[in-house]
Write a protein that holds these residues in place. Structure first.
Motif, PDB file in Angstrom:
ATOM      1  N   LEU A  49       0.480  -0.802   0.354  1.00 17.83           N
ATOM      2  CA  LEU A  49      -0.361  -0.371  -0.290  1.00 17.83           C
ATOM      3  C   LEU A  49       0.988   1.359  -0.148  1.00 17.83           C
ATOM      4  N   PHE A  66      -8.221   2.016   0.109  1.00 17.17           N
ATOM      5  CA  PHE A  66      -7.686   2.607   0.903  1.00 17.17           C
ATOM      6  C   PHE A  66      -8.633   3.583   1.299  1.00 17.17           C
ATOM      7  N   LEU A  81      -8.012   3.271  11.673  1.00 16.37           N
ATOM      8  CA  LEU A  81      -8.203   3.564  12.493  1.00 16.37           C
ATOM      9  C   LEU A  81      -8.595   3.274  13.847  1.00 16.37           C
ATOM     10  N   PRO A  92      -1.205   2.906  12.313  1.00 16.47           N
ATOM     11  CA  PRO A  92       0.022   1.950  12.678  1.00 16.47           C
ATOM     12  C   PRO A  92       0.229   1.297  13.301  1.00 16.47           C
TER      13      PRO A  92
END
Ligand code: HEC
Length: 131
Positions: A49, A66, A81, A92
Motif C-alpha cells: 500500500l 484505501f 484507525l 500504525p
C-alpha cells in the motif's frame, strides 16, 4: 434591510459549511505524514500500500481500497484507525508510531465523506530514511 440580513446569513452559512470540510493540504496530509507515510511509500511499501501520491493512494493495497470517496465505512484508511490498538490490523502497528487521536480521525472521516478531494499535484512528504 431585510434583504441585507438574509444575504449576510447566507454568507455566514456558506462560510461555516466551508470551514467544516477538511482541506487535504492543511488538515489531512499532516496526519498521514506523521503517522502513515513512513511505511507506505515507494517500491517497498508495507502491505503493498503506497499513499505518497494521489494515484497510488486511490489504487489501494493488496486487500482493497484505501480511500472510497464519500464512504468512510468502506475506506481502509478509516477502518484501520477504528480498530483496537492491539488488533493485528490496526495502524500504525502497535508501538510503531503515533496513532491519530479521535479529533484527527474525525477530520479524516469528514474529508472522505466530503468526497476525499486530493489535489492532483499534492504529494505527501516522505521522511528521509534513518542512516
Ligand atoms: C511502522 C510501519 C507502519 C506504519 C507507520 C503504518 N503502517 Fe499500515 N501497514 C504496515 C504493515 C507492515 C502492513 C501489512 C500488514 C499485513 O500485510 O499483514 C500494513 C498494512 C496496512 C493496510 C492494509 C493494506 C492492504 O490492502 O492489505 C492499511 C489500510 C494500512 N496499513 C493503513 C495505514 C494507515 C492509515 C497508517 C497511518 C495511520 C499506517 N498504515 C501506518 C505498516 C505500517
Amino acid at each position: 434591510m431585510k434583504k441585507l440580513i438574509i444575504s449576510l446569513t447566507s454568507i455566514a452559512l456558506i462560510s461555516s459549511a466551508r470551514a467544516a470540510d477538511p482541506d487535504f493540504v492543511k488538515d489531512i496530509a499532516p496526519i498521514l505524514e506523521a503517522s502513515c507515510v513512513k511505511c507506505h511509500h515507494g517500491e517497498k511499501a508495507k502491505g503493498k500500500l503506497r499513499i505518497d501520491t494521489k494515484e497510488a493512494a486511490f489504487k489501494g493495497g493488496k486487500n482493497g481500497k484505501f480511500i472510497v470517496a464519500g464512504k468512510p465505512d468502506e475506506s481502509a484508511l478509516i477502518k484501520v484507525l477504528l480498530l483496537e490498538p492491539s488488533d493485528d490490523d490496526a495502524m500504525p502497528p502497535e508501538g510503531k508510531g503515533p496513532r491519530p487521536d479521535a479529533e484527527k480521525i474525525e477530520l479524516l472521516k469528514k474529508w472522505v465523506a466530503a468526497g476525499a478531494v486530493w489535489p492532483d499535484d499534492a504529494k505527501l512528504k516522505v521522511p528521509e530514511p534513518k542512516k
